[in-house]
Design an enzyme around this catalytic site. Structure first.
Site, PDB file in Angstrom:
ATOM      1  N   ASP A   1       0.846  -1.272   0.144  1.00  7.58           N
ATOM      2  CA  ASP A   1       0.074   0.019   0.135  1.00  7.58           C
ATOM      3  C   ASP A   1       1.089   1.213   0.038  1.00  7.58           C
ATOM      4  OD1 ASP A   1      -1.696   2.006   0.514  1.00  7.58           O
ATOM      5  OD2 ASP A   1      -2.923   0.885   2.207  1.00  7.58           O
TER       6      ASP A   1
ATOM      7  N   TYR B   1      -9.516  15.934  -7.488  1.00 10.43           N
ATOM      8  CA  TYR B   1      -8.460  15.456  -8.395  1.00 10.43           C
ATOM      9  C   TYR B   1      -7.477  16.587  -8.694  1.00 10.43           C
ATOM     10  CZ  TYR B   1      -5.859  13.092 -12.085  1.00 10.43           C
ATOM     11  OH  TYR B   1      -4.913  12.641 -13.092  1.00 10.43           O
TER      12      TYR B   1
HETATM   13  C1  AKB Z   1      -8.866  11.774 -16.044  1.00 11.88           C
HETATM   14  O1  AKB Z   1      -9.525  11.932 -16.833  1.00 11.88           O
HETATM   15  O2  AKB Z   1      -9.255  11.898 -14.624  1.00 11.88           O
HETATM   16  C2  AKB Z   1      -7.317  11.666 -16.240  1.00 11.88           C
HETATM   17  C3  AKB Z   1      -6.475  12.949 -16.515  1.00 11.88           C
HETATM   18  C4  AKB Z   1      -6.862  13.730 -17.535  1.00 11.88           C
HETATM   19  O3  AKB Z   1      -5.795  13.249 -15.622  1.00 11.88           O
HETATM   20  N1  AKB Z   1      -7.251  10.931 -17.626  1.00 11.88           N
END
Ligand code: AKB
Length: 316
Positions: free
Chosen positions: A52, A141
């Site tokens: 991990d 993200y």
């Molecule tokens: C996503 O779509 O989250 C990834 C990226 C563009 O980082 N493929």
């Protein structure tokens, strides 16, 4: 000769990067880890540990045992999946990065971590997106990617850790599927076109995004780590572009090989909103000037190769 550790090697990029790095540096000089053992066999064809990335102790032991000097940290929960569990996305994305950076600081390793077009947001200029510009992402993200860029630069300036990174576009590949990304349609379309001659796209017509074929992405990840450090003005992270298209353009390219292929649309509002916040195409002149970035595949070469490779595999 490098001794490399790839963390999260079972994913879309790792499955192919492992093979290329082992070709270059030798099987035993490229160690791989993944949370799962049920991954591409090639990743396990050399030193491999189920581990991990959030377990810093185990990562440090592996680094010591194999005298690692370069860490590729590929662990990430992607954009669309991250929106379903933002807390976990932050924990995984930042946790793996912080462990890699800390171990690199203690044990004098270089670190590569992919950033992404996801690091940009609605207020970023979308056309010819500059290398240095507004970065206010709208996804967890993206927040983790911008934080990762800043943290990696911090470790370089504060502690001298050799951190380097590129902002990857959507990556198109045929070995391991991506999972939970916004750009995944550009991979799914090939599997569906070959299997069923039809595809329902979750992004709408006219949604332009940067994309890249895997061989170019692998070159980017290797070449930036090989670059002469004295030439690098930037580090974390470089815009790298190769292709920019919308779903319609890709479908038309697929039709050149599978004439009865049809595509319709069923737009997913979450992924559409994310895609709308990302660049249409990035300006990657800094990467070209500072370390010679030069992608090889255009839309037509990539499509031809994807269809050839997948047709052989899926029709077996
Ligand atoms: C996503 O779509 O989250 C990834 C990226 C563009 O980082 N493929």
């Amino acid at each position: 000769m490098k001794n490399i550790l790839i963390v999260g090697a079972g994913g879309q990029i790792g499955s192919e990067l492992t093979v290329k790095l082992r070709d270059i540096y030798g099987k035993n000089n490229v160690v791989t880890t993944d949370l799962n053992s049920d991954i591409n066999e090639k990743v396990k064809d050399g030193p491999f540990y189920v581990s991990d990335a959030l377990d810093a102790k185990k990562m440090a032991e592996i680094v010591d045992k194999h005298k690692i000097d370069t860490i590729y940290n590929l662990v990430a929960m992607l954009s669309a999946k991250g929106e379903h569990n933002p807390q976990l996305a932050w924990k995984i994305n930042m946790g793996a990065l912080m462990n890699s950076l800390e171990i690199a600081r203690e044990k004098n390793c270089a670190v590569f971590t992919p950033s992404s077009i996801g690091a940009f947001g609605e207020s970023t200029p979308h056309k010819n997106t500059p290398q240095d510009t507004i970065m206010r992402p709208n996804t967890i993200y993206g927040v983790s990617k911008v934080s990762g860029e800043l943290m990696s630069d911090y470790y370089f300036t504060r502690f001298g850790v050799d951190t380097r990174s590129v902002r990857f576009p959507g990556i198109i590949s045929n070995v391991t599927l991506p999972g939970g990304g916004t750009t995944d349609y550009a991979v799914d379309i090939f599997y569906e076109a070959i299997r069923n001659k039809k595809y329902t796209c979750f992004l709408k017509e006219g949604t332009f995004l940067d994309m890249m074929y895997m061989p170019d992405a692998i070159d980017a990840a290797i070449n930036i780590m090989e670059a002469d450090p004295s030439k690098l003005i930037h580090r974390n992270s470089f815009n790298v572009s190769a292709l920019s298209f919308d779903p319609e353009m890709l479908a038309n390219e697929v039709k050149k090989h599978i004439p009865d292929f049809v595509m319709d649309y069923d737009v997913d509002p979450i992924r559409q909103k994310i895609a709308d916040s990302w660049p249409d195409n990035m300006d990657d002149s800094a990467a070209r000037e500072e370390w010679g970035w030069n992608p090889k595949y255009n839309l037509s070469d990539m499509t031809k190769d994807m269809i050839e490779v997948l047709s052989k595999r899926l029709k077996k």
